[in-house]
Design an enzyme around this catalytic site. Structure first.
Site, PDB file in Angstrom:
ATOM      1  N   HIS A 284       0.964   5.258   0.975  1.00  8.49           N
ATOM      2  CA  HIS A 284       0.375   6.298   1.811  1.00  8.49           C
ATOM      3  C   HIS A 284       0.383   7.624   1.053  1.00  8.49           C
ATOM      4  CE1 HIS A 284       0.486   4.150   5.741  1.00  8.49           C
ATOM      5  NE2 HIS A 284       1.446   3.461   5.122  1.00  8.49           N
TER       6      HIS A 284
ATOM      7  N   HIS B 131       0.835  -1.200   0.000  1.00  7.34           N
ATOM      8  CA  HIS B 131       0.000   0.000   0.000  1.00  7.34           C
ATOM      9  C   HIS B 131       0.870   1.250   0.000  1.00  7.34           C
ATOM     10  CE1 HIS B 131       0.609  -1.084   4.259  1.00  7.34           C
ATOM     11  NE2 HIS B 131       0.403   0.193   4.578  1.00  7.34           N
TER      12      HIS B 131
END
Length: 139
Positions: free
Chosen positions: A103, A101
């Site tokens: 940010h 992922h």
């Protein structure tokens, strides 16, 4: 590819609610429930990959293209003065959820976070040695 107990895979499957802000065929973006600043969002691949090392190159490109698009909206949406875009890879780098992922964190000059701490090379020539080692390992 999916992992049954991965929290992000559960979000992709709709088993856990999330404030989803964007979807593409390969990515899903949502607001982080534990934000560094309001508007902190995550961009994830729909398929389960643990980190950048396991992501196919084409998906890395799509993930960061979407992170750029999300960052524009986040910056304007919360009137941020800047944006950090980063990815933790491995527990030593602070990765907690082992589903790749990115940010997208809105930043304000007054938020108190500053920048990464820096260090100094220990001896003359060390930077060259490290640079050469990295260059030799590039594929």
């Amino acid at each position: 590819m999916k992992e049954e107990n991965c929290i992000f895979c559960k979000i992709v499957r709709g088993e856990i609610p999330a404030e989803i802000i964007a979807e593409t065929g390969d990515t899903l973006s949502f607001v982080d429930i534990q934000p560094a600043n309001f508007g902190h969002s995550l961009v994830i691949p729909r398929a389960h990959y643990s980190d950048i090392f396991s992501l196919p190159d084409e998906l890395v490109a799509k993930l960061f293209q979407e992170a750029k698009r999300i960052s524009v909206a986040v910056k304007e949406g919360v009137n941020a003065e800047g944006i950090n875009i980063y990815m933790n890879n491995g527990s030593a780098a602070g990765q907690v959820v082992f589903h790749a992922h990115v940010h997208v964190i809105p930043r304000m000059k007054s938020d108190g976070y500053g920048t990464f701490p820096t260090t100094h090379y220990e001896y003359e020539g060390q930077i060259k040695e490290i640079g050469e080692e990295i260059k030799n390992l590039l594929v």
